[in-house]
Design an enzyme around this catalytic site. Structure first.
Site, mmCIF file in Angstrom:
data_model
loop_
_atom_site.group_PDB
_atom_site.id
_atom_site.type_symbol
_atom_site.label_atom_id
_atom_site.label_comp_id
_atom_site.label_asym_id
_atom_site.label_seq_id
_atom_site.Cartn_x
_atom_site.Cartn_y
_atom_site.Cartn_z
ATOM 1 N N CYS A 117 6.469 6.653 -9.494
ATOM 2 C CA CYS A 117 6.615 7.195 -10.851
ATOM 3 C C CYS A 117 5.462 6.714 -11.734
ATOM 4 O O CYS A 117 4.911 5.627 -11.529
ATOM 5 C CB CYS A 117 7.945 6.748 -11.446
ATOM 6 S SG CYS A 117 9.377 7.575 -10.708
ATOM 7 N N CYS B 156 7.377 11.940 -11.181
ATOM 8 C CA CYS B 156 8.470 11.365 -11.972
ATOM 9 C C CYS B 156 7.898 10.411 -13.017
ATOM 10 O O CYS B 156 6.749 9.984 -12.916
ATOM 11 C CB CYS B 156 9.471 10.643 -11.073
ATOM 12 S SG CYS B 156 8.755 9.338 -10.051
#
Length: 305
Positions: free
Chosen positions: A121, A202
């Site tokens: 992420c 993400c």
């Protein structure tokens, strides 16, 4: 006497029928031989389809395998369980002996599954018309990854390939451009890989666009504008940071308040993303200034406000 005449007639008919059979047999044999000879000539010298783009990269197998082994051993040993031979075979099977205008995303699905790996992420960096700058940045700052920094993109970067229905099944002379047919091996590969890269993003994602492009920094026809932006997951991505970079000393065609950027912001807002746009993101601009250290745009106080 009548019996002898009848026997003579039978013999005459027999000779006639035998003669006709021999002639027919000779004709059939001639036709078969001609067909075999014609077919043999056709098979012996098949012609490859001709296209306008460069052909398959020479020694493609060695290039792909070398990059794959380098990536999983020297750069990312945590991916050491990847099978580079299977990855190469799945790439080859996607296009060999196929018409290069009839490639589908499904052809690449086994490859995508074999070569994919998690993307941390906050690390995904997308780009459009800033490829060289984006890749220089990820090489100097490994907190970010472009598609070309993943295993799939690293193996395929600046490499070309396409097949052909005739032997040996790979065309090393020419491959189709996108203008010749959309469903060519290169275009379908990058679209499929880009979709997967976007779906995996993400946290905070970054987008580097070119504010010196006269036609506009955001283009709906680009891979980012047509595929990646629509495959970002609002449930996984918290923010989208737009870095609008202008060439050092180049035209300042667009800023964060420009028309194409506003179109992009509208698309992202409709999909419930939070957006931050920054003109000439300073860490990237400093990298630009490595090649232009004396330019006025590269003074320490530039954009300090």
């Amino acid at each position: 006497m009548p019996l002898q005449q009848g026997s003579a007639r039978v013999r005459q008919r027999t000779v006639l029928l035998v003669g006709i059979a021999v002639l027919l047999g000779a004709l059939v044999l001639a036709v078969v031989l001609a067909s075999l000879l014609t077919h043999g000539r056709h098979e012996a010298s098949p012609e490859m389809l001709k296209w306008k783009d460069r052909g398959t990269t020479k020694n493609l197998q060695e290039v792909i395998l070398g990059r794959c082994y380098n990536y999983i051993t020297a750069q990312h040993p945590e991916l050491g369980d990847k099978d580079c031979l299977k990855i190469w075979e799945s790439l080859k099977d996607a296009f060999i002996y196929k018409n290069p205008c009839n490639i589908t995303p499904e052809d690449y699905q086994p490859l995508m599954e074999l070569a994919s790996h998690p993307i941390p992420c906050n690390k995904s960096l997308f780009w459009s018309k800033t490829g060289d700058l984006a890749h220089r940045y990820t090489k100097s700052n490994q907190n970010f990854l472009t598609l070309e920094d993943t295993l799939l993109g690293y193996m395929a970067d600046k490499v070309s390939w396409c097949g052909d229905p005739s032997a040996p099944g790979i065309n090393y002379e020419s491959c189709p451009k996108r203008s010749e047919c959309e469903s060519n091996p290169g275009s379908v590969f990058w679209k499929t890989a880009s979709k997967m890269f976007a779906e995996a993003a993400c946290g905070v994602v970054q987008v580097m666009l070119n504010g010196s492009v006269e036609a506009g920094a955001f283009r709906s026809s680009s891979i980012f504008g047509s595929i990646e932006v629509f495959n970002l997951d609002p449930d996984k991505v918290s923010e989208v940071h737009i870095w609008l970079m202008q060439d050092i000393g180049g035209p300042q065609s667009e800023s964060c308040s420009g028309h194409s950027i506003q179109r992009l912001i509208n698309i992202l807002e409709e999909r419930n993303f939070k957006i931050i746009c920054e003109d000439n993101y300073r860490p990237v601009q400093l990298l630009q200034c490595v090649h232009n250290p004396d330019h006025t745009d590269c003074r320490l106080c530039t954009n300090s406000s």
